[in-house]
Every structure is written in C-alpha cells, then in structure tokens.
Enzyme design. Sequence first.
Site, short mmCIF file in Angstrom:
data_model
loop_
_atom_site.label_atom_id
_atom_site.label_comp_id
_atom_site.label_asym_id
_atom_site.label_seq_id
_atom_site.Cartn_x
_atom_site.Cartn_y
_atom_site.Cartn_z
N ASP A 193 19.81 -39.30 1.64
CA ASP A 193 19.74 -40.54 0.86
C ASP A 193 20.52 -40.40 -0.45
OD1 ASP A 193 17.92 -38.87 -0.38
OD2 ASP A 193 16.25 -40.30 -0.36
N ASP A 227 17.60 -38.64 6.51
CA ASP A 227 16.61 -38.71 5.42
C ASP A 227 15.81 -39.99 5.53
OD1 ASP A 227 16.26 -36.70 3.57
OD2 ASP A 227 17.88 -37.37 2.25
N GLU A 278 14.75 -27.46 -2.81
CA GLU A 278 15.81 -27.84 -3.75
C GLU A 278 15.41 -27.50 -5.19
OE1 GLU A 278 17.15 -31.91 -3.37
OE2 GLU A 278 18.46 -31.73 -5.12
O1 KIV Z 1 19.86 -36.57 0.05
C1 KIV Z 1 20.39 -35.44 0.17
O2 KIV Z 1 21.61 -35.30 0.24
C2 KIV Z 1 19.49 -34.28 0.21
C3 KIV Z 1 20.11 -32.96 -0.07
C4 KIV Z 1 20.25 -32.81 -1.54
C5 KIV Z 1 19.32 -31.85 0.53
O3 KIV Z 1 18.32 -34.44 0.39
#
Ligand code: KIV
Length: 262
Positions: free
Chosen positions: A43, A82, A180
């Site tokens: 996301d 996501d 993260e």
């Molecule tokens: O949204 C995204 O790109 C992520 C990464 C930072 C792992 O969740």
Amino acid sequence: MKKKSITSIQKSKGVQKLTMITAYDALFARLFDGEVDFILVGDSLNMSFGGKPDTLSATMDQMIYHTQAVCNGAKNTFIICDMPFGTYANMDGAFLNAKRVYQETGADAVKIEGGIEKAHIVKHLTDNSIAVVGHIGLMPQNFRSEGGYKVKGKDEENIQQLINDAQAIEHAGAFMIVIEGVKSEAAKAISQAISIPVIGIGAGVDTDGQVLVWSDMFGFFEEFKPKFVRQYLDGASLVKNSVRKYKADVVNEKFPSKDEIY
Ligand code: KIV
C-alpha cells in the site's frame, strides 16, 4: 526461478535468504518476475504512485487494480497483496476483503499489519484458506495514530512485546512475517523466536530475508529517503536527463529522424 510454494518458503528459513521487492504495475512486475522470491503489491503505492503523504487512504479497489496488473506481469513469482488501512478491522470484513483479493486477482497471499491485537483476524483468514503474511514493528498504517514513523525494539520491554506479537501471529497461522523499522538486535531476537521466515525492512541483516520498495531502491522516489534504503539505480536522474534530451531533440528538429518516420 519458479514460483515458490508456501512449504518451500518455510523450508528456506535458516537455509537461504529470501528476497522481496514491491511492484505496482505489470511493466515492472515483468522485469522483476523470476528474479526475486516475492513481489509485494504494497500500500506504499499510495505514496509513491498516488503522491499521498501516507498509506492510509489506499482503498481495496486500488489494491485490487494494482494486484491484477502485477499478476498480469509476473507469472513466476509469489505475489502478496497488502490489505489497506481499515479493511481488516473485524473478522467478517477482513474475510470479505481478502476473498476479493483471491477471487479478483491471482495473488497468492495477503499481508496485514498488527501483532497480538490482530491475531484473531489472522486466524480467521487462515482458517478460511487465505494465506497470510504478518507485518509488525513500525507499521505505516499507524503513521497518524503514533504521530509519525517510530523505530521499534529500542528497549528490552519493547523487544519482548515484539517477540510476543510475532509468536501470536505465527500461532494464528501466518506463514511469514515482515518486520519493519526495528533495531537489528530486536529483529535478530524475533527471527530466532519463531519458526516461520521473517522478512526485514530497516531491520538489519539477521532476518531471513529482505524487502525494499522498488521506487526507493531505484531512486525514483525523491521526497523521502529512509536510512535503510540502498539505492541501486539513480532512476530520477536517468529519467530527467532523458526527458531533457528528448526535449532538446524535438526543439532542434533532431527527432524524429529519417529512420523514425513512415
Ligand atoms: O507497503 C509496502 O510497500 C510495505 C513494505 C514497506 C514492506 O508494506
């Protein structure tokens, strides 16, 4: 490289490091296809593609659209979508939205942010045949509620809390976890405390693999450059210089040439 199965992903822990990269469209997904273990339709697209200040306004429809595009481009890579903010706040909503991902795209799994407080959601999804990747530590969807991006795992108490989060998500059925923005000693302790692979971003070298956002690692996203990003390409300069050359060619009537006309 062939698309990995969940069993082979889990067997990689302690044997071979895993690589994940984000993609939001078919063009780049095709370039990454077969080169990495996973493509994440993050996301984060809301920021780099949508130009928004955070990930919070990404919608389910947008994630579905971009995941379809990535699946069209990458046929040989495990694809994770996501779940955007607010789409997995309760069990029924989470299942309906994750079901959309499975029915409307070719994604292999969904990723949701949260620790112990989201374990019941992870369990509900996995009990209903949805493969889930967890995401703990710095959770971008908490950007406004926490007043910014805060690095985690700075003291013993927080490290223990992160371990508890990771264990809860593992027991709930997640097959992998992204961590993260945590201190590397915390990331190491978490990776050792669970038996599923841990993919780090801004979490040091002791995780089971790494993920980077493509627009960061290729130098296209100039607004914000986190410390943990290694830039493999100066994409922004390459593009800007090419646009300037194109403009000069047009202005000076050097484009199109005789070979470039019908
Ligand atoms: O949204 C995204 O790109 C992520 C990464 C930072 C792992 O969740």
